[in-house]
Design an enzyme around this catalytic site. Structure first.
Site, PDB file in Angstrom:
ATOM      1  NE  ARG A  35      41.724  39.920  45.302  1.00  0.00           N
ATOM      2  CZ  ARG A  35      42.541  40.781  44.870  1.00  0.00           C
ATOM      3  NH1 ARG A  35      43.797  40.493  44.661  1.00  0.00           N
ATOM      4  NH2 ARG A  35      42.089  41.863  44.356  1.00  0.00           N
ATOM      5  NE  ARG A  72      39.638  51.438  38.105  1.00  0.00           N
ATOM      6  CZ  ARG A  72      40.736  51.329  38.796  1.00  0.00           C
ATOM      7  NH1 ARG A  72      41.792  52.291  38.312  1.00  0.00           N
ATOM      8  NH2 ARG A  72      41.282  50.236  39.454  1.00  0.00           N
ATOM      9  CE  LYS A 219      38.568  43.708  48.105  1.00  0.00           C
ATOM     10  NZ  LYS A 219      38.912  43.931  46.577  1.00  0.00           N
ATOM     11  CB  THR A 277      46.472  45.964  50.867  1.00  0.00           C
ATOM     12  OG1 THR A 277      45.243  45.688  50.556  1.00  0.00           O
ATOM     13  CG2 THR A 277      47.218  46.783  49.800  1.00  0.00           C
TER      14      THR A 277
END
Length: 492
Positions: A35, A72, A219, A277
């Site tokens: 990845r 963000r 995802k 994760t």
């Protein structure tokens, strides 16, 4: 026959640590897919990683992440951390061009005030800071109160549980990186923060315009993605359960149930699924995992995921090889226990035969329990039949003889599938004969084994049409008289 782990491993690699010797060690210890996190890598970094991975093996899948529709904070004034205490009052606004201060946190998304409501929480820096929205004024400022003590650095993530954010699915950086992926021959694009099927189709349109065979992994990392999983599975190649952001957007106690549900949905739809994760997060700094982490890996294997993913453990951690080998050992031990459940395990994956491919591949897996087939062999143009076999989660490997090299890498995410490239020949009989010899040379089967062979008699893209069960030695010794359906015109 050699039985190795069936559950695949995805390892994140940084362009700062991607030399061939390092990649080889990861591969030797169980890595199947690399990845690349596009948030931290430029074009030359992608090229360096891909070149080194391909030099190690052309069967390692390569996956590139997109950033997707994320929010963000902007850079802090003087780039210093801002300290907040419980009860602090502050404003939040959507202004990507303004620096963040303690009095006003600025976000990269300009229309934030239109997508949130009073009573919602802004979770910043992976949930480390929690701000409650108490008021939204007419000028677009969110008046918030800090719910805990903490520090906020520059450009930190922002999650808003319960909000449906209207950000575009693809950023300009994503579009540029997708172009790089097409140019460099990446195998998978994992699209972040997928909310619905339109998010997937935006990338698919780009791939189709360039006639690219790259497959899209959705995802799932917010409630919208969970709620819309059925329509997402209609258009995505597979799913990644990205538990980091998902665990911030959704109550933590719901994550195990969501993980189990998503795995079951993917398996029933014959789609690869990755659990990601913090699988071995402590091994970023420690040589040994916690017992909770080992149990987490085993639980995902018991739930029959196709693949598990390592992130910081291999990207920048101190013990990347140890992390891969630890995960491989836990997978192998757990799979051995699962295999002992034999028929009870297989029955849980019995599906209604909604197509000829499903019926025949189901029968091939069933033969493992009824007549002792040691492997299922299939020839593959697209990988579809191998994925169907994989989804029934048998106890014997699926050995896919692939006509195209990139298909061998597409199957690197599918449970129990071992794929090898073999050039096309004039007939199915000859292709199988050479394939069996190749598989024997690799130690994947022996001449004494009984195998199930699933194939198609009408050529590329025409689907699966037959199932044969034979002894390998009988096929090889009776090659002159042995025949299979082969209705293609001979190549000239």
């Amino acid at each position: 026959m050699i039985r190795t782990k069936f559950t695949k491993i995805v390892a994140t690699i940084s362009d700062r640590r991607c030399d061939k010797e390092f990649v080889q060690k990861l591969f030797d210890n169980g890595m199947n897919v690399v990845r690349m996190n596009s948030a931290h890598i430029q074009k030359d970094g992608f090229e360096r990683i891909i070149s080194n991975v391909r030099a190690v093996s052309d069967q390692i899948g390569i996956l590139m992440d997109t950033k997707g529709p994320e929010i963000r904070t902007t850079a802090n004034i003087d780039d210093e951390n801002l300290v907040f205490a419980t009860g602090d009052q502050l404003k939040v606004c959507g202004n990507p061009d303004q620096l963040t201060s303690k009095e006003c946190i600025c976000l990269s998304y300009a229309n934030i005030a239109n997508d949130v409501k009073v009573g919602m929480h802004l979770l910043m820096d992976d949930g480390e800071l929690d701000f409650l929205i108490e008021e939204i004024d007419g000028e677009g400022f969110l008046h918030c109160v800090a719910q805990n003590d903490g520090e906020l650095g520059s450009r930190k993530s922002v999650n808003i549980p319960g909000a449906s954010v209207k950000l575009p699915s693809l950023t300009q950086r994503d579009i540029t990186n997708i172009g790089y992926a097409i140019e460099m021959g990446v195998d998978f694009i994992a699209h972040s923060f997928v909310r619905n099927k339109q998010d997937i189709m935006g990338i698919q349109d780009i791939l189709d315009a360039h006639n690219s065979p790259i497959k899209i992994i959705a995802k799932i990392e917010n409630q919208e993605g969970v709620d819309n999983i059925d329509e997402i599975l209609d258009v995505a190649y597979g799913v990644m359960i990205a538990r980091g952001d998902l665990g911030i957007e959704v109550a933590a106690e719901k994550i195990p149930i969501i993980q189990r549900s998503l795995i079951q949905k993917c398996v029933s739809r014959h789609k690869p699924v990755i659990v990601a994760t913090q699988m071995l997060h402590t091994m970023i700094t420690n040589p040994r995992p916690t017992r909770a982490e080992v149990s987490d890996i085993a639980n995902a294997v018991f739930q029959h995921t196709d693949a598990l993913m390592l992130s910081g453990e291999t990207a920048y951690g101190n013990y990347p090889i140890e992390a891969i080998s630890t995960m491989t050992r836990v997978i192998a031990e757990t799979e051995e226990a699962v295999a002992k459940e034999t028929m009870a395990h297989y029955t849980s994956f019995a599906r209604s035969a909604s197509s000829v491919t499903a019926f025949l591949t189901h029968g091939a897996v069933h033969s493992q329990y009824e007549v002792g087939s040691k492997a299922i062999v299939t020839d593959s143009y697209t990988g579809r039949t191998a994925r169907y076999i994989s989804s029934f989660r048998g106890i014997s490997p699926t050995l896919a003889l692939c006509y195209y090299k990139h298909v061998t890498r597409l199957l690197s995410l599918s449970f129990g599938v071992y794929s090898v490239y073999q050039k096309k020949v004039a007939s199915s009989r000859e292709y199988l004969y050479h394939g069996l010899e190749h598989l024997i040379d690799l130690g994947l089967i022996s001449s004494e084994d009984t195998i199930a062979y699933v194939g198609g008699g009408f050529g590329e893209g025409k689907g699966t049409t037959f199932l044969e069960i034979n002894n390998v030695q009988d096929v090889l010794e009776n090659y002159a008289n042995y025949d299979l359906p082969n209705l293609e015109k001979p190549e000239v």
